[in-house]
Design a protein around this motif. Structure first.
Motif, short mmCIF file in Angstrom:
data_model
loop_
_atom_site.label_atom_id
_atom_site.label_comp_id
_atom_site.label_asym_id
_atom_site.label_seq_id
_atom_site.Cartn_x
_atom_site.Cartn_y
_atom_site.Cartn_z
N GLY A 96 121.86 -54.60 82.31
CA GLY A 96 123.09 -54.46 81.54
C GLY A 96 124.33 -54.86 82.31
N ILE A 97 124.18 -55.79 83.23
CA ILE A 97 125.34 -56.25 84.01
C ILE A 97 125.54 -57.75 83.78
CG2 ILE A 97 125.10 -54.49 85.78
CD1 ILE A 97 123.62 -56.53 87.50
N GLY A 98 126.66 -58.28 84.25
CA GLY A 98 126.91 -59.70 84.09
C GLY A 98 126.14 -60.54 85.10
N SER A 99 125.70 -59.91 86.18
CA SER A 99 125.05 -60.55 87.35
C SER A 99 125.80 -61.80 87.81
CB SER A 99 123.56 -60.79 87.17
OG SER A 99 123.25 -61.66 86.13
N GLY A 100 127.11 -61.65 87.95
CA GLY A 100 127.97 -62.74 88.41
C GLY A 100 127.61 -63.22 89.81
N PHE B 45 134.23 -73.65 93.85
CA PHE B 45 134.37 -72.22 93.51
C PHE B 45 135.01 -72.00 92.15
CE2 PHE B 45 135.17 -71.84 98.24
CZ PHE B 45 133.82 -71.74 98.51
N LYS B 46 136.11 -72.71 91.95
CA LYS B 46 136.87 -72.47 90.72
C LYS B 46 136.01 -72.75 89.50
CE LYS B 46 141.74 -72.57 91.20
NZ LYS B 46 142.99 -73.16 90.73
N VAL B 47 135.24 -73.84 89.58
CA VAL B 47 134.39 -74.21 88.45
C VAL B 47 133.25 -73.21 88.30
CG1 VAL B 47 132.99 -76.03 87.44
CG2 VAL B 47 135.01 -76.63 88.77
N SER B 48 132.63 -72.81 89.43
CA SER B 48 131.47 -71.92 89.32
C SER B 48 131.88 -70.53 88.82
CB SER B 48 130.74 -71.81 90.65
OG SER B 48 131.54 -71.15 91.60
N THR B 49 132.99 -69.98 89.31
CA THR B 49 133.36 -68.64 88.87
C THR B 49 133.76 -68.64 87.39
OG1 THR B 49 135.50 -69.03 89.91
CG2 THR B 49 134.02 -67.54 91.03
N THR B 50 134.52 -69.65 86.97
CA THR B 50 134.95 -69.65 85.57
C THR B 50 133.78 -69.98 84.63
OG1 THR B 50 135.67 -71.94 85.75
CG2 THR B 50 137.34 -70.28 86.07
N THR B 51 132.89 -70.86 85.07
CA THR B 51 131.76 -71.22 84.22
C THR B 51 130.78 -70.05 84.13
OG1 THR B 51 132.03 -73.53 84.85
CG2 THR B 51 129.98 -72.96 83.77
N VAL C 32 126.86 -67.10 90.69
CA VAL C 32 127.69 -67.87 91.61
C VAL C 32 126.83 -68.48 92.72
CG1 VAL C 32 129.56 -67.68 93.28
CG2 VAL C 32 129.84 -66.70 91.03
N ILE C 33 125.80 -67.76 93.19
CA ILE C 33 124.88 -68.33 94.20
C ILE C 33 124.23 -69.59 93.63
CG2 ILE C 33 122.67 -68.04 95.38
CD1 ILE C 33 123.28 -65.28 95.89
N ALA C 34 123.74 -69.47 92.40
CA ALA C 34 123.06 -70.61 91.78
C ALA C 34 124.00 -71.80 91.69
CB ALA C 34 122.54 -70.23 90.40
N MET C 35 125.25 -71.56 91.35
CA MET C 35 126.16 -72.68 91.11
C MET C 35 126.85 -73.18 92.37
SD MET C 35 127.63 -72.30 87.31
CE MET C 35 127.99 -70.61 87.14
N ASP C 36 127.24 -72.26 93.27
CA ASP C 36 127.91 -72.67 94.52
C ASP C 36 126.91 -73.28 95.49
OD1 ASP C 36 130.33 -71.82 93.78
OD2 ASP C 36 130.50 -70.16 95.19
N LYS D 247 132.07 -64.71 103.55
CA LYS D 247 133.01 -65.81 103.48
C LYS D 247 132.37 -66.95 102.70
CE LYS D 247 136.34 -67.87 106.51
NZ LYS D 247 137.57 -67.13 106.45
N LYS D 248 133.13 -67.51 101.78
CA LYS D 248 132.55 -68.58 100.96
C LYS D 248 132.64 -69.91 101.69
CE LYS D 248 133.14 -66.81 96.31
NZ LYS D 248 133.80 -67.03 95.03
N VAL D 249 131.54 -70.65 101.63
CA VAL D 249 131.53 -71.98 102.25
C VAL D 249 131.54 -73.01 101.13
CG1 VAL D 249 130.31 -73.47 103.86
CG2 VAL D 249 130.10 -71.00 104.06
N ASP D 250 132.45 -73.95 101.24
CA ASP D 250 132.57 -74.96 100.20
C ASP D 250 131.47 -76.02 100.36
OD1 ASP D 250 133.40 -76.50 98.19
OD2 ASP D 250 135.23 -77.24 99.14
N HIS D 251 130.62 -76.14 99.35
CA HIS D 251 129.51 -77.11 99.40
C HIS D 251 129.78 -78.31 98.50
CE1 HIS D 251 126.94 -74.33 101.55
NE2 HIS D 251 127.21 -73.40 100.66
N THR D 252 131.00 -78.47 98.05
CA THR D 252 131.30 -79.50 97.06
C THR D 252 130.87 -80.88 97.54
OG1 THR D 252 133.26 -78.20 96.66
CG2 THR D 252 133.09 -80.28 95.49
N THR D 253 130.33 -81.67 96.63
CA THR D 253 129.87 -83.01 96.98
C THR D 253 130.32 -84.01 95.91
OG1 THR D 253 127.95 -84.39 97.33
CG2 THR D 253 127.65 -82.50 95.90
N LEU D 254 130.41 -85.27 96.32
CA LEU D 254 130.73 -86.33 95.36
C LEU D 254 129.52 -87.23 95.12
CD1 LEU D 254 134.34 -87.30 96.48
CD2 LEU D 254 133.65 -86.24 94.33
N ASP D 255 128.39 -86.83 95.74
CA ASP D 255 127.17 -87.62 95.63
C ASP D 255 126.54 -87.40 94.25
OD1 ASP D 255 124.72 -88.78 95.91
OD2 ASP D 255 123.88 -87.15 97.14
#
Lengths: 277, 130
Positions: free
Chosen positions: A176-180, A195-201, A184-188, A121-129
């Motif tokens: 030879g993979i995308g290692s998505g 999530f939306k930004v990390s998966t698309t980026t 996503v771990i690095a960015m989330d 389950k994904k946990v939202d870590h978003t911050t405005l700091d």
């Protein structure tokens, strides 16, 4: 096996891999490589070369749509691409010195890890700091549009995220993979992106990362037209169909089924690798 | 005022970037498909063997070899050319991004783009593959 029969089988397998890869979010590469090596007895070096080409095709295709929507953070993408491209080239160079059995074992482990990650389950870590010095200097903080409103976000722990991307790029080049999953771990989790930004980026970055290692593979003769052709056409078609289905289908239960299948494939690869040592 | 102008630029860049990526994928995959059909017509009946990696048998494993093969209209050379175009699609995206950051006068990101480009140029050095 005749060339025509081989092409048709690979084409169908690659279509399936692209479809499953897009439905589960695992990506086509991690599924086509076990299919080619386990079912058709293709040497893993050829499988990796073909897979990396399909990664470029699918990621560029879907990045096209995301970039237009304005969700992708192009600055974060480009900044981290320094890490992933360096990693990708290192990975591709190291791959030639590694025995195919070791590559199969590492691949199996990453496959299991990715399968677990899709179920978590994904946990939202978003911050405005927005106090991170690096994020300020590289202008990484941003906002993304969703349902007519702008959602601002701030980026944290830039150096740690950068290092994780170096690792993700290395595995991408090695296997030879995308290692998505790793991106996503690095960015989330580390950089605290939505999530939306990390998966698309992450998807945006895959094309350049894969291109860097694909050039090394091409020069080494790992990209064979007879395999790469059906693989990239099949995976791209499957992924395109998958992304259309994804909007309609409930994928939670599917994900569990696929995760079990993928884990089984991964264990087979590890077993094959260990018994070949 | 300055902020909204910047956003306009960003939006335009995003649309062009998206179109560039999509066009690159469609064109290169069409070439791969055409090459693949020619390849299959000429190779039909030959037994495939990919059990062991034999880099010395790879015919079109450099950019110059691919272009030479293209002139002889070999199916597998056309496939490799399509793949080469596919590989250069994201690279073209970087080049475009460098120019757009130049127009925006964001020199930090012009530099970052150039760094990525030089990393990829290093990978073009065939010596790395062996």
């Amino acid at each position: 096996m005749s060339v025509l029969l081989f092409t048709i089988i690979v084409l169908l397998g690659a279509f399936l891999a692209g479809l499953l890869g897009s439905l589960t979010g695992l990506g086509g590469g991690v599924i086509i490589i076990p299919l080619l090596t386990l079912a058709l007895g293709v040497d893993i070096h050829y499988a990796i070369g073909a897979s990396i080409v399909s990664v470029i095709a699918t990621s560029s295709g879907s990045a096209a749509a995301y970039v237009k929507e304005g969700i992708t953070n192009i600055r974060i993408g480009m900044f981290l691409e320094i890490a992933t491209t360096v990693g990708a080239i290192c990975g591709a160079i190291v791959a030639v010195y590694l025995n195919a059995n070791y590559i199969a074992i590492i691949f199996g482990c990453i496959l299991i890890f990715s399968a677990i990650m899709t179920l978590k389950k994904k946990v939202d870590h978003t911050t405005l700091d927005d106090t991170d010095r690096w994020a300020k200097f590289f202008k990484l903080n941003g906002s993304y549009p969703d349902k007519g409103t702008d959602h601002p976000y701030a980026v944290k722990h830039v150096p740690a995220g950068f290092l994780m991307m170096l690792f993700a790029g290395t595995l991408s080049g090695l296997l030879g993979i995308g290692s998505g999953a790793l991106k996503v771990i690095a960015m989330d989790n580390i950089m605290r992106l939505p999530f939306k930004v990390s998966t698309t980026t992450s998807n945006f970055m895959m094309g350049v990362t894969a291109a860097a290692s694909a050039i090394v593979y091409l020069h080494r003769g790992q990209i064979d037209p007879g395999i790469a052709m059906p693989v990239c056409i099949g995976v791209l078609t499957g992924a395109t169909v998958g992304s259309k289905v994804l909007l309609k289908a409930k994928t939670d239960k599917l994900k569990i089924v696929f995760a079990v299948v993928v884990t089984f494939l991964a264990l087979q690869m590890i077993y094959k690798g260990i018994s070949g040592l | 005022m300055a902020a909204s102008k910047e956003n306009m630029n960003d939006k335009d860049i995003q649309v062009i970037l998206g179109t560039l990526l999509r066009a690159g994928v469609i064109i290169s995959m069409t070439i791969v498909l055409i090459g693949g059909i020619i390849f299959l017509i000429h190779q039909n009946g030959v037994i495939t063997d990919y059990k062991v990696f034999k880099p010395e048998l790879a015919g079109f494993s450099s950019i110059s070899a691919i272009f030479k093969g293209l002139l002889t209209f070999h199916g597998d050379a056309i496939v490799q050319f399509g793949i080469l175009m596919l590989i250069f699609t994201p690279v073209a995206r970087i080049v475009f991004a460098i120019f757009s950051f130049l127009i925006e006068k964001d020199y930090l990101y012009v530099l970052i783009g150039l760094i990525i480009l030089s990393i990829i140029t290093i990978s073009l050095n065939g010596g790395l593959a062996h």
